[in-house]
Design a protein around this motif. Structure first.
Motif, mmCIF file in Angstrom:
data_model
loop_
_atom_site.group_PDB
_atom_site.id
_atom_site.type_symbol
_atom_site.label_atom_id
_atom_site.label_comp_id
_atom_site.label_asym_id
_atom_site.label_seq_id
_atom_site.Cartn_x
_atom_site.Cartn_y
_atom_site.Cartn_z
ATOM 1 N N ALA A 117 40.270 74.835 -9.121
ATOM 2 C CA ALA A 117 39.389 73.704 -8.848
ATOM 3 C C ALA A 117 39.134 73.517 -7.358
ATOM 4 C CB ALA A 117 39.982 72.432 -9.449
ATOM 5 N N GLN A 118 40.184 73.628 -6.560
ATOM 6 C CA GLN A 118 40.014 73.443 -5.121
ATOM 7 C C GLN A 118 39.138 74.535 -4.527
ATOM 8 O OE1 GLN A 118 41.554 70.595 -3.621
ATOM 9 N NE2 GLN A 118 39.936 71.095 -2.173
ATOM 10 N N TYR A 119 39.227 75.730 -5.072
ATOM 11 C CA TYR A 119 38.377 76.840 -4.621
ATOM 12 C C TYR A 119 36.910 76.543 -4.913
ATOM 13 C CZ TYR A 119 36.269 81.501 -4.486
ATOM 14 O OH TYR A 119 35.457 82.582 -4.210
ATOM 15 N N ILE A 120 36.650 75.964 -6.081
ATOM 16 C CA ILE A 120 35.269 75.597 -6.427
ATOM 17 C C ILE A 120 34.736 74.554 -5.451
ATOM 18 C CG2 ILE A 120 33.798 74.551 -8.194
ATOM 19 C CD1 ILE A 120 35.763 75.652 -10.299
ATOM 20 N N ILE A 121 35.570 73.572 -5.154
ATOM 21 C CA ILE A 121 35.148 72.498 -4.251
ATOM 22 C C ILE A 121 34.884 73.033 -2.846
ATOM 23 C CG2 ILE A 121 35.881 70.373 -3.100
ATOM 24 C CD1 ILE A 121 37.407 69.685 -5.685
ATOM 25 N N ASN A 122 35.871 73.730 -2.301
ATOM 26 C CA ASN A 122 35.749 74.208 -0.922
ATOM 27 C C ASN A 122 34.712 75.310 -0.761
ATOM 28 O OD1 ASN A 122 37.788 72.458 -0.147
ATOM 29 N ND2 ASN A 122 39.401 73.990 -0.330
ATOM 30 N N GLY A 123 34.655 76.206 -1.740
ATOM 31 C CA GLY A 123 33.796 77.374 -1.598
ATOM 32 C C GLY A 123 32.354 77.166 -1.966
ATOM 33 N N LEU A 177 19.928 63.199 -4.712
ATOM 34 C CA LEU A 177 20.059 64.115 -5.841
ATOM 35 C C LEU A 177 21.251 65.054 -5.655
ATOM 36 C CD1 LEU A 177 16.319 65.019 -6.564
ATOM 37 C CD2 LEU A 177 17.873 63.740 -8.050
ATOM 38 N N SER A 178 21.412 65.555 -4.429
ATOM 39 C CA SER A 178 22.543 66.436 -4.152
ATOM 40 C C SER A 178 23.864 65.699 -4.317
ATOM 41 C CB SER A 178 22.432 67.009 -2.736
ATOM 42 O OG SER A 178 21.343 67.888 -2.627
ATOM 43 N N ALA A 179 23.918 64.466 -3.814
ATOM 44 C CA ALA A 179 25.137 63.667 -3.931
ATOM 45 C C ALA A 179 25.448 63.381 -5.397
ATOM 46 C CB ALA A 179 24.981 62.357 -3.159
ATOM 47 N N ARG A 180 24.411 63.159 -6.198
ATOM 48 C CA ARG A 180 24.593 62.913 -7.632
ATOM 49 C C ARG A 180 25.156 64.157 -8.321
ATOM 50 N NH1 ARG A 180 20.483 63.774 -11.508
ATOM 51 N NH2 ARG A 180 20.915 62.840 -13.546
ATOM 52 N N ALA A 181 24.618 65.312 -7.971
ATOM 53 C CA ALA A 181 25.121 66.564 -8.554
ATOM 54 C C ALA A 181 26.565 66.814 -8.140
ATOM 55 C CB ALA A 181 24.224 67.731 -8.121
ATOM 56 N N MET A 182 26.860 66.561 -6.875
ATOM 57 C CA MET A 182 28.218 66.738 -6.375
ATOM 58 C C MET A 182 29.190 65.806 -7.093
ATOM 59 S SD MET A 182 30.605 67.841 -4.476
ATOM 60 C CE MET A 182 30.622 68.431 -2.808
ATOM 61 N N ILE A 242 34.394 66.238 -13.074
ATOM 62 C CA ILE A 242 34.982 67.266 -13.936
ATOM 63 C C ILE A 242 36.248 67.837 -13.304
ATOM 64 C CG2 ILE A 242 34.612 69.552 -14.950
ATOM 65 C CD1 ILE A 242 31.602 68.872 -15.021
ATOM 66 N N LEU A 243 36.206 68.024 -11.996
ATOM 67 C CA LEU A 243 37.284 68.723 -11.295
ATOM 68 C C LEU A 243 38.460 67.826 -10.905
ATOM 69 C CD1 LEU A 243 35.005 70.909 -9.023
ATOM 70 C CD2 LEU A 243 36.472 71.758 -10.874
ATOM 71 N N LYS A 244 38.211 66.540 -10.676
ATOM 72 C CA LYS A 244 39.264 65.656 -10.173
ATOM 73 C C LYS A 244 40.532 65.642 -11.027
ATOM 74 C CE LYS A 244 37.078 62.305 -7.117
ATOM 75 N NZ LYS A 244 36.659 60.891 -6.938
ATOM 76 N N PRO A 245 40.420 65.610 -12.357
ATOM 77 C CA PRO A 245 41.656 65.614 -13.152
ATOM 78 C C PRO A 245 42.528 66.844 -12.910
ATOM 79 C CG PRO A 245 39.793 64.966 -14.497
ATOM 80 C CD PRO A 245 39.226 65.456 -13.200
ATOM 81 N N LEU A 246 41.923 67.918 -12.460
ATOM 82 C CA LEU A 246 42.665 69.150 -12.203
ATOM 83 C C LEU A 246 43.308 69.148 -10.824
ATOM 84 C CD1 LEU A 246 39.992 71.660 -13.588
ATOM 85 C CD2 LEU A 246 41.918 70.614 -14.802
ATOM 86 N N LEU A 247 43.009 68.111 -10.016
ATOM 87 C CA LEU A 247 43.516 68.056 -8.646
ATOM 88 C C LEU A 247 44.621 67.024 -8.472
ATOM 89 C CD1 LEU A 247 40.111 68.150 -6.719
ATOM 90 C CD2 LEU A 247 41.748 70.024 -6.939
ATOM 91 N N LYS A 248 45.010 66.356 -9.533
ATOM 92 C CA LYS A 248 45.970 65.250 -9.408
ATOM 93 C C LYS A 248 47.270 65.662 -8.739
ATOM 94 C CE LYS A 248 44.328 62.343 -13.200
ATOM 95 N NZ LYS A 248 43.823 61.305 -12.301
#
Length: 212
Positions: A33-39, A64-69, A75-81
């Motif tokens: 997940a962190q790789y998806i966020i950073n990369g 629009l970009s902020a909404r997509a982000m 989706i990813l936050k639960p995987l970063l707890k």
């Protein structure tokens, strides 16, 4: 990986559903997940920010970009707890008392969150005591104050004074922004920095925390 490479472009173009599909597929394939966020996600937000600075993108594009982000981060936050170092820092943001404008403030909040900060968005019409309580509760490194009206911008001074009286001013950096605000005003009220736009706010927040 070709599909994942499209994620940055989906963020830049603000394609929420397409971006979410790629993120879900990447998670299913075991991508970190962190790789998806950073990369990809942060790279996309940085790109739309650059385009905005260059006059090649406008506020609707940023929204629009902020909404997509934001959709992808949900989706990813639960995987970063349990991830260490997932956040660049915590900040509290709000529109000051008497001012009900929040579009610009929300855009700044979304950009900051998208670029790796934990954002506590207090909303609008926030009093000095509410900012003080938020600093005590969340222990942020940064407090961001927003105002769109010349009649409310001076309330930023009240917030800074309240933080001093509560013995909290030395614990946080205070950043200000909004249509009537400028660099001279920021210096005059004792703020630590000023930005005229969302992308600049991200750069400034990283700078004051030394995470550029």
């Amino acid at each position: 990986m070709m599909e994942l490479n499209a994620l940055k472009d989906f963020i830049v173009t603000g394609k929420l559903e397409e971006a979410k599909q790629v993120v879900n597929a990447a998670i299913s394939d075991g991508v970190d997940a962190q790789y998806i966020i950073n990369g990809y996600l942060i790279k996309g937000m940085e790109e739309i920010g650059r385009r905005f600075e260059e006059g090649k993108a406008f506020v609707p594009n940023l929204l629009l970009s902020a909404r997509a982000m934001k959709g992808c981060l949900e989706i990813l936050k639960p995987l970063l707890k349990d991830a260490s170092g997932a956040s660049l820092g915590t900040l509290v943001i709000g529109t000051v008392k008497g001012d009900l404008h929040d579009i610009g403030k929300n855009l700044v909040a979304s950009m900051l969150e998208g670029c790796g900060f934990e954002v506590i968005n207090l909303g609008v019409d926030i009093s000095d005591s509410q900012f003080v309580e938020a600093v005590q509760q969340y222990n942020p490194q940064i407090v961001c104050l927003s105002a769109l009206l010349t009649t409310t911008m001076n309330y930023m001074q009240n917030v800074i004074d309240a933080l001093k009286e509560a013995g909290l001013r030395d614990r946080v950096k205070v950043l200000v922004g909004g249509a009537p605000v400028n660099e001279d005003f920021a210096r005059r009220i004792g703020a630590d920095g000023y930005s005229s736009n969302a992308n600049g706010a991200v750069v400034l927040a990283k700078k004051v925390l030394g995470v550029c």
